[in-house]
Design an enzyme around this catalytic site. Structure first.
Site, PDB file in Angstrom:
ATOM      1  N   HIS A 121       0.826  -1.217   0.000  1.00 21.86           N
ATOM      2  CA  HIS A 121       0.000   0.000   0.000  1.00 21.86           C
ATOM      3  C   HIS A 121       0.861   1.269   0.000  1.00 21.86           C
ATOM      4  CE1 HIS A 121      -3.098  -2.946   0.660  1.00 21.86           C
ATOM      5  NE2 HIS A 121      -2.473  -3.363   1.744  1.00 21.86           N
ATOM      6  N   GLU A 145      -1.441   0.601   8.023  1.00 15.84           N
ATOM      7  CA  GLU A 145      -0.687  -0.536   7.517  1.00 15.84           C
ATOM      8  C   GLU A 145       0.467  -0.060   6.628  1.00 15.84           C
ATOM      9  OE1 GLU A 145      -1.212  -4.480   4.638  1.00 15.84           O
ATOM     10  OE2 GLU A 145      -2.961  -3.242   5.112  1.00 15.84           O
ATOM     11  N   HIS A 198       3.062  -6.929   4.442  1.00 11.24           N
ATOM     12  CA  HIS A 198       1.705  -6.488   4.763  1.00 11.24           C
ATOM     13  C   HIS A 198       1.385  -6.766   6.227  1.00 11.24           C
ATOM     14  CE1 HIS A 198       0.003  -5.680   0.674  1.00 11.24           C
ATOM     15  NE2 HIS A 198       1.047  -6.419   0.322  1.00 11.24           N
ATOM     16  N   GLU A 211       1.878 -11.485   5.793  1.00 11.40           N
ATOM     17  CA  GLU A 211       0.966 -10.726   6.646  1.00 11.40           C
ATOM     18  C   GLU A 211       1.504 -10.895   8.063  1.00 11.40           C
ATOM     19  OE1 GLU A 211      -1.551  -8.878   5.660  1.00 11.40           O
ATOM     20  OE2 GLU A 211      -2.141  -9.614   3.671  1.00 11.40           O
TER      21      GLU A 211
END
Length: 246
Positions: free
Chosen positions: A36, A73, A128, A210
């Site tokens: 992101h 994030e 992430h 993650e």
């Protein structure tokens, strides 16, 4: 009178440095993809545009999640990625980041894949953190499924990507003390997906990690800790180095 004999040509310059020994990591490249971008929240129309991921069309990017207190994030992923770069460069690896929040939004998922491909990366890791309901805890590694369609053909990277992911997972668990996710992956910490453009379009061994669930208070306490983020970077780095034979 005979001409003087020419001086012998020196075989090396006194100032030339001795050649460096080539280790197993010499000449290898790692691409780190911070998930992101903090600017995505202000550019939702741009990141909502669809791009081709081979098997179908998908949004260019998403905003990513946040902790309940508002820690993004994208802030987490960039911090861990920078720490990871420092550790890997100390091992002699060339490290490329797909971005450093030096652009207003993105890059799109297809561009992220292209950066790794064009760098001829020996390993690519997308960093992430998850955003699921409270009580769901732990890390998981996302591996590419075998897909073929359009520009997507992961047949050659499925095997090495699994090796990369397994090595990262075991090192991450050991270094951070985190457990595999309790909400998917059946306790293995490994999940195979065929819907992520960053994996579908990659021609290089690639995984997503993650690192935890930002919406769970206990995981969020870890993710917001600089000391824990350093451990996370070290664990990921150890997995990458092991995969590359270092």
């Amino acid at each position: 009178m005979p001409a003087a004999a020419p001086s012998p040509t020196p075989t090396s310059s006194p100032s030339s440095a001795a050649p460096q020994a080539k280790g197993p990591l010499s000449g290898k490249t790692v691409v780190i993809d911070p998930g992101h971008n903090t600017g995505n929240f202000k550019h939702t129309s741009e990141i909502d545009k669809k791009v081709d991921i081979g098997t179908n069309l998908k949004e260019c990017d998403t905003t990513g999640t946040t902790t309940n207190a508002g820690y993004m994030e994208a802030e987490f992923t960039l911090d861990v990625s920078r720490r990871l770069r420092t550790v890997l460069e100390a091992k002699g690896l060339k490290v490329v980041l797909t971005h450093e929040a030096d652009r207003a939004w993105g890059p799109c998922i297809d561009e992220r894949a292209r950066i790794g491909n064009e760098a001829a990366a020996d390993a690519v890791v997308s960093v992430h953190a998850d955003g699921v309901s409270s009580g769901n805890r732990g890390y998981h590694i996302i591996l590419p499924a075998k897909v073929k369609g359009g520009a997507a053909d992961t047949a050659k990277i499925v095997g090495p990507s699994r090796d990369l992911g397994e090595r990262i997972g075991s090192n991450f668990a050991r270094t951070t003390g985190s457990a595999p996710a309790n909400y998917l992956g059946s306790g293995t910490g490994l999940v195979v997906r065929d819907d992520l453009g960053g994996l579908n379009l990659s021609t290089r061994p690639k995984v997503f990690i993650e690192c935890g669930n930002m919406r769970d208070a206990k995981d969020a306490a870890l993710l917001t800790s600089p000391e824990w983020r350093q451990k996370a970077a070290q664990g990921i780095a150890d997995g990458i180095v092991g995969f590359l034979g270092g």
